[in-house]
Write a protein that holds these residues in place. Structure first.
Motif, short mmCIF file in Angstrom:
data_model
loop_
_atom_site.label_atom_id
_atom_site.label_comp_id
_atom_site.label_asym_id
_atom_site.label_seq_id
_atom_site.Cartn_x
_atom_site.Cartn_y
_atom_site.Cartn_z
N PHE A 148 0.84 -1.20 0.00
CA PHE A 148 0.00 0.00 0.00
C PHE A 148 0.88 1.25 0.00
O PHE A 148 0.64 2.19 -0.77
CB PHE A 148 -0.94 0.00 1.21
N LEU A 149 1.89 1.27 0.87
CA LEU A 149 2.78 2.43 0.93
C LEU A 149 3.49 2.68 -0.39
O LEU A 149 3.59 3.82 -0.85
CB LEU A 149 3.84 2.23 2.02
N ASP A 150 4.00 1.62 -1.00
CA ASP A 150 4.65 1.75 -2.31
C ASP A 150 3.72 2.42 -3.32
O ASP A 150 4.11 3.33 -4.04
CB ASP A 150 5.06 0.38 -2.85
N GLU A 151 2.48 1.93 -3.37
CA GLU A 151 1.51 2.47 -4.32
C GLU A 151 1.11 3.89 -3.97
O GLU A 151 0.95 4.74 -4.85
CB GLU A 151 0.27 1.57 -4.38
N MET A 152 0.95 4.18 -2.69
CA MET A 152 0.56 5.53 -2.26
C MET A 152 1.63 6.54 -2.62
O MET A 152 1.32 7.64 -3.09
CB MET A 152 0.29 5.56 -0.76
N ILE A 153 2.89 6.18 -2.42
CA ILE A 153 3.99 7.08 -2.78
C ILE A 153 3.93 7.42 -4.27
O ILE A 153 4.18 8.56 -4.68
CB ILE A 153 5.35 6.47 -2.39
N ASN A 154 3.56 6.45 -5.10
CA ASN A 154 3.47 6.66 -6.55
C ASN A 154 2.31 7.56 -6.97
O ASN A 154 2.29 8.05 -8.10
CB ASN A 154 3.38 5.33 -7.29
N LEU A 155 1.34 7.78 -6.08
CA LEU A 155 0.22 8.67 -6.40
C LEU A 155 0.63 10.15 -6.39
O LEU A 155 -0.12 11.00 -6.86
CB LEU A 155 -0.95 8.46 -5.43
N ASN A 156 1.77 10.45 -5.80
CA ASN A 156 2.25 11.84 -5.72
C ASN A 156 1.22 12.76 -5.07
O ASN A 156 0.87 13.80 -5.62
CB ASN A 156 2.66 12.36 -7.09
N ILE A 157 0.75 12.37 -3.90
CA ILE A 157 -0.18 13.18 -3.13
C ILE A 157 0.62 14.28 -2.44
O ILE A 157 1.60 14.00 -1.75
CB ILE A 157 -0.94 12.31 -2.11
N ASN A 158 0.19 15.52 -2.60
CA ASN A 158 0.93 16.65 -2.03
C ASN A 158 0.41 17.09 -0.67
O ASN A 158 1.02 17.93 -0.03
CB ASN A 158 0.91 17.83 -3.00
N GLU A 159 -0.72 16.57 -0.24
CA GLU A 159 -1.29 16.95 1.04
C GLU A 159 -0.47 16.34 2.20
O GLU A 159 0.20 15.33 2.04
CB GLU A 159 -2.75 16.48 1.16
N HIS A 160 -0.60 16.96 3.36
CA HIS A 160 0.06 16.45 4.58
C HIS A 160 -0.73 15.22 5.06
O HIS A 160 -1.93 15.31 5.30
CB HIS A 160 0.07 17.53 5.66
#
Length: 137
Positions: A74-86
């Motif tokens: 999940f973390l790997d995939e989330m990092i790839n989403l490039n979410i800029n929010e805190h």
């Protein structure tokens, strides 16, 4: 009490989910708490929120060991989403394997989000678990 727009709890253990929800009531004001049984469900919901311009969860409680997609994937995939929010991610585990802590440390170095590590059972939710900054003692 901290006002939080959205919280994700990603864990396949109903007792842990119940405990986190119960503790959150005393420390967070949140109308949007989403529960997911595995990382795939949570990732799909996160990607959909991002695509629709909906609020990204400010806080995520993420179990390491789950079926279908575990917390690391999940973390790997989330990092790839490039979410800029805190986002504050609380990795939670019942594992006593020191390799899990080492893996978390590696993720922490490359993860653009606040990444905490907590062992189960969780007895208390601390202010930094929600992204609150507290004064050093």
């Amino acid at each position: 009490m901290k006002k939080v727009s959205c919280i994700f709890i990603v864990d396949d253990d109903p007792i842990t989910v119940f405990g986190i929800k119960k503790m959150l009531k005393s420390v967070a004001d949140c109308e949007d708490i989403q529960i997911f049984q595995n990382g795939k469900e949570a990732y799909d919901a996160l990607a959909e929120r991002q695509n629709l311009g909906k609020p990204i969860p400010e806080v995520i409680f993420l179990d390491i060991n789950m079926p279908i997609m575990d917390g690391w994937d999940f973390l790997d995939e989330m990092i790839n989403l490039n979410i800029n929010e805190h986002v504050v991610i609380n990795m939670i585990t019942s594992s006593i394997d020191p390799l899990d802590y080492k893996k978390w440390s590696g993720f922490k170095d490359r993860c653009p989000y606040v990444l905490n590590f907590k062992n189960k059972p969780i007895f208390k939710i601390e202010p930094n678990d929600l992204g609150c900054i507290t004064a050093a003692s």
